[in-house]
Design a protein around this motif. Structure first.
Motif, PDB file in Angstrom:
ATOM      1  N   LEU A 115     -49.343 -43.093  31.490  1.00 63.39           N
ATOM      2  CA  LEU A 115     -49.101 -41.815  30.812  1.00 63.39           C
ATOM      3  C   LEU A 115     -49.422 -41.927  29.312  1.00 63.39           C
ATOM      4  N   ALA A 116     -49.047 -43.059  28.712  1.00 65.41           N
ATOM      5  CA  ALA A 116     -49.316 -43.257  27.283  1.00 65.41           C
ATOM      6  C   ALA A 116     -50.820 -43.304  27.030  1.00 65.41           C
ATOM      7  N   CYS A 117     -51.565 -43.924  27.923  1.00 65.81           N
ATOM      8  CA  CYS A 117     -53.022 -43.991  27.756  1.00 65.81           C
ATOM      9  C   CYS A 117     -53.640 -42.593  27.875  1.00 65.81           C
ATOM     10  N   GLN A 118     -53.100 -41.765  28.767  1.00 65.72           N
ATOM     11  CA  GLN A 118     -53.594 -40.380  28.886  1.00 65.72           C
ATOM     12  C   GLN A 118     -53.357 -39.631  27.582  1.00 65.72           C
ATOM     13  N   LEU A 119     -52.172 -39.836  27.012  1.00 67.20           N
ATOM     14  CA  LEU A 119     -51.806 -39.155  25.773  1.00 67.20           C
ATOM     15  C   LEU A 119     -52.684 -39.636  24.612  1.00 67.20           C
ATOM     16  N   LEU A 120     -52.961 -40.931  24.588  1.00 65.39           N
ATOM     17  CA  LEU A 120     -53.801 -41.495  23.536  1.00 65.39           C
ATOM     18  C   LEU A 120     -55.222 -40.929  23.617  1.00 65.39           C
ATOM     19  N   GLN A 121     -55.681 -40.750  24.842  1.00 63.63           N
ATOM     20  CA  GLN A 121     -57.009 -40.178  25.054  1.00 63.63           C
ATOM     21  C   GLN A 121     -57.044 -38.728  24.536  1.00 63.63           C
ATOM     22  N   MET A 122     -55.975 -37.985  24.792  1.00 61.82           N
ATOM     23  CA  MET A 122     -55.878 -36.608  24.281  1.00 61.82           C
ATOM     24  C   MET A 122     -55.872 -36.610  22.756  1.00 61.82           C
ATOM     25  N   HIS A 123     -55.197 -37.584  22.172  1.00 63.68           N
ATOM     26  CA  HIS A 123     -55.160 -37.701  20.707  1.00 63.68           C
ATOM     27  C   HIS A 123     -56.565 -38.000  20.178  1.00 63.68           C
ATOM     28  N   ASN A 124     -57.243 -38.947  20.814  1.00 63.39           N
ATOM     29  CA  ASN A 124     -58.569 -39.352  20.346  1.00 63.39           C
ATOM     30  C   ASN A 124     -59.587 -38.227  20.473  1.00 63.39           C
ATOM     31  N   SER A 125     -59.342 -37.300  21.400  1.00 68.58           N
ATOM     32  CA  SER A 125     -60.283 -36.186  21.547  1.00 68.58           C
ATOM     33  C   SER A 125     -59.761 -34.929  20.845  1.00 68.58           C
ATOM     34  N   LEU A 187     -44.766 -34.860  27.487  1.00 68.75           N
ATOM     35  CA  LEU A 187     -45.790 -34.768  26.452  1.00 68.75           C
ATOM     36  C   LEU A 187     -47.182 -34.591  27.045  1.00 68.75           C
ATOM     37  N   VAL A 188     -47.480 -35.325  28.121  1.00 69.93           N
ATOM     38  CA  VAL A 188     -48.793 -35.198  28.770  1.00 69.93           C
ATOM     39  C   VAL A 188     -48.949 -33.770  29.317  1.00 69.93           C
ATOM     40  N   ASP A 189     -47.879 -33.272  29.928  1.00 67.80           N
ATOM     41  CA  ASP A 189     -47.874 -31.920  30.484  1.00 67.80           C
ATOM     42  C   ASP A 189     -48.130 -30.865  29.405  1.00 67.80           C
ATOM     43  N   LEU A 190     -47.443 -30.996  28.287  1.00 70.41           N
ATOM     44  CA  LEU A 190     -47.643 -30.056  27.176  1.00 70.41           C
ATOM     45  C   LEU A 190     -49.072 -30.151  26.653  1.00 70.41           C
ATOM     46  N   GLY A 191     -49.563 -31.396  26.507  1.00 67.28           N
ATOM     47  CA  GLY A 191     -50.903 -31.616  25.978  1.00 67.28           C
ATOM     48  C   GLY A 191     -51.981 -31.048  26.886  1.00 67.28           C
ATOM     49  N   THR A 192     -51.720 -31.061  28.183  1.00 68.68           N
ATOM     50  CA  THR A 192     -52.672 -30.525  29.156  1.00 68.68           C
ATOM     51  C   THR A 192     -52.814 -29.008  28.984  1.00 68.68           C
ATOM     52  N   HIS A 193     -51.751 -28.365  28.499  1.00 69.44           N
ATOM     53  CA  HIS A 193     -51.759 -26.903  28.373  1.00 69.44           C
ATOM     54  C   HIS A 193     -52.073 -26.404  26.974  1.00 69.44           C
ATOM     55  N   GLY A 194     -52.388 -27.294  26.047  1.00 75.98           N
ATOM     56  CA  GLY A 194     -52.742 -26.847  24.699  1.00 75.98           C
ATOM     57  C   GLY A 194     -52.325 -27.868  23.658  1.00 75.98           C
ATOM     58  N   TYR A 195     -52.671 -27.559  22.402  1.00 70.25           N
ATOM     59  CA  TYR A 195     -52.451 -28.497  21.306  1.00 70.25           C
ATOM     60  C   TYR A 195     -50.970 -28.645  20.953  1.00 70.25           C
ATOM     61  N   ILE A 196     -50.537 -29.876  20.727  1.00 69.45           N
ATOM     62  CA  ILE A 196     -49.212 -30.125  20.140  1.00 69.45           C
ATOM     63  C   ILE A 196     -49.329 -31.221  19.081  1.00 69.45           C
ATOM     64  N   HIS A 197     -48.470 -31.142  18.087  1.00 69.15           N
ATOM     65  CA  HIS A 197     -48.387 -32.156  17.031  1.00 69.15           C
ATOM     66  C   HIS A 197     -47.067 -32.896  17.227  1.00 69.15           C
ATOM     67  N   ILE A 198     -47.167 -34.182  17.598  1.00 69.72           N
ATOM     68  CA  ILE A 198     -45.978 -34.980  17.900  1.00 69.72           C
ATOM     69  C   ILE A 198     -45.558 -35.745  16.640  1.00 69.72           C
ATOM     70  N   ASN A 199     -44.379 -35.411  16.116  1.00 69.87           N
ATOM     71  CA  ASN A 199     -43.932 -35.988  14.838  1.00 69.87           C
ATOM     72  C   ASN A 199     -43.371 -37.396  14.999  1.00 69.87           C
ATOM     73  N   GLU A 200     -42.379 -37.537  15.852  1.00 67.61           N
ATOM     74  CA  GLU A 200     -41.703 -38.828  15.969  1.00 67.61           C
ATOM     75  C   GLU A 200     -41.289 -39.061  17.419  1.00 67.61           C
ATOM     76  N   ILE A 201     -41.315 -40.314  17.851  1.00 64.80           N
ATOM     77  CA  ILE A 201     -40.783 -40.673  19.171  1.00 64.80           C
ATOM     78  C   ILE A 201     -39.665 -41.702  18.941  1.00 64.80           C
ATOM     79  N   ALA A 202     -39.990 -42.994  18.932  1.00 60.10           N
ATOM     80  CA  ALA A 202     -38.940 -44.010  18.714  1.00 60.10           C
ATOM     81  C   ALA A 202     -38.776 -44.347  17.238  1.00 60.10           C
ATOM     82  N   GLY A 203     -39.656 -43.794  16.401  1.00 55.90           N
ATOM     83  CA  GLY A 203     -39.642 -44.150  14.986  1.00 55.90           C
ATOM     84  C   GLY A 203     -38.793 -43.233  14.127  1.00 55.90           C
ATOM     85  N   ALA A 204     -38.728 -43.548  12.851  1.00 54.41           N
ATOM     86  CA  ALA A 204     -37.982 -42.830  11.798  1.00 54.41           C
ATOM     87  C   ALA A 204     -36.483 -43.093  11.920  1.00 54.41           C
TER      88      ALA A 204
END
Ligand SMILES: *[C@@H]1O[C@H](CO)[C@@H](O)[C@H](O)[C@H]1NC(C)=O
Length: 253
Positions: A115-125, A187-204
Motif C-alpha cells: 500500500l505504501a508503494c502504491q501511495l509513493l507512486q501516486m506521489h511521484n506522479s 490514503l490509497v483510496d482517497l488518492g485514487t479518487h483525487g488529489y490530497i495533501h498529506i501533512n503528517e503521519i507518524a511524524g511531528a
C-alpha cells in the motif's frame, strides 16, 4: 583520575558511544546516541545536513568509512528516504540486527509495504502530495514522505523526537512504528479518487498520547474534499476530527 571520572559520567548520562576504530561491516546495525545528531550528505563537517537524528534511530552501515575533519564518518543506509547519509562514529553504537528496520522484529506486513508503494507512486506522479517538512521547521526522518518511503522499502516509519506545547514532556517519542494497514488503505483510496495533501503521519509533535505515534493517525489538508475525508474516515471505522487547518483521522489499529 580526571579521565576515569569523565568516562564514568558519560556512562551515567547514557550517551557513551563511539564505534571509531571498531571493525564494522556493511549491513551491520548501528544506533545513534545523542540528540539532534546531524546526518550529512558527505563525510565532512561542512557538508549539508540531510536529517537530524536522535537516540533510538538505528540504521545499517551502507559501506563508506572515511576520516575527515577529525572524525571517522560512517555512511548509513536509507537515513532519509533513500538517502544514505554520513554520521560521525563518536555518536554511534553497534546494535543487534533486530534494532534495524528489516530485522525480524523491525519489519512490517507485506500489505503495508504494498500500500505504501502504491501511495509513493501516486506521489511521484503528482496525484497526491506527501509533505517533506513539519510545520515546526524541525528536520528529521519522520516527514510523511519519509514514512511512506520507508514503509515501501520494507522499513518501519520514523517518529519525531521533540517537544511542543501540546506535549511538553516527554514530547514526541522518537523511534519507529509500523503504519496501520487501515490507515494506508484510507490514503490509497482517497488518492485514487483525487488529489490530497498529506501533512503528517507518524511524524511531528502532537498531544502526548497521540495515535500518530502508534502509526494509526494522519493529518490531511482539507482542500475541497473536507466532507469526503471525514465521511470516508468514519465509514472505514476511524474517528475523524476537523482541526481547522487539517482533518485528523485515526484508527484503532
Ligand atoms: C573514539 O574512539 C577512538 C578510537 O579508539 C579514539 O581515538 C577517540 O578518542 C574516541 N573518541 C571519543 C570522543 O571517545
Amino acid at each position: 583520575m580526571e579521565t576515569a571520572l569523565c568516562i564514568f559520567m558519560l556512562f551515567l548520562a547514557g550517551v557513551s558511544a563511539n564505534i571509531t576504530g571498531q571493525h564494522v561491516t556493511t549491513g551491520e546495525c548501528v544506533c545513534v546516541a545523542g540528540t539532534n545528531v546531524n546526518a550529512r550528505t558527505s563525510a565532512s563537517l561542512s557538508a549539508s545536513v540531510g536529517a537530524v537524528l536522535n537516540t533510538g534511530d538505528c540504521f545499517k552501515i551502507h559501506g563508506g568509512i572515511l576520516t575527515h575533519d577529525g572524525y571517522t564518518w560512517y555512511q548509513l543506509s536509507h537515513v532519509s528516504g533513500t538517502q544514505n547519509l554520513w554520521v560521525a562514529g563518536t555518536l554511534l553504537n553497534k546494535a543487534a540486527a533486530s534494532s534495524c528496520s528489516g530485522g525480524s522484529s523491525g519489519s512490517c506486513t507485506a500489505t503495508a509495504k504494498s500500500l505504501a508503494c502504491q501511495l509513493l507512486q501516486m506521489h511521484n506522479s503528482g496525484k497526491v502530495h506527501l509533505w517533506d517538512r513539519h510545520p515546526s521547521g524541525v528536520h528529521d526522518n519522520a516527514y510523511a514522505l519519509n514514512n511512506i518511503r520507508d514503509t515501501c522499502n520494507g522499513h518501519q516509519a520514523s517518529r519525531s523526537h521533540y517537544t511542543c506545547s501540546e506535549c511538553r514532556s516527554p514530547g514526541a517519542p522518537g523511534g519507529h512504528v509500523c503504519l496501520s494497514e487501515t490507515l494506508l488503505r484510507y490514503l490509497v483510496d482517497l488518492g485514487t479518487h483525487g488529489y490530497i495533501h498529506i501533512n503528517e503521519i507518524a511524524g511531528a509533535c502532537h498531544s502526548c498520547h497521540s495515535y500518530h505515534y502508534r502509526g494509526t493517525a494522519v493529518d490531511i489538508d482539507p482542500g475541497s474534499r473536507k466532507h469526503e475525508l471525514i465521511s470516508k474516515c468514519s465509514s472505514m471505522g476511524g474517528w475523524p476530527n476537523d482541526e481547522i487547518n487539517h482533518i485528523h483521522c485515526q484508527f484503532n489499529h
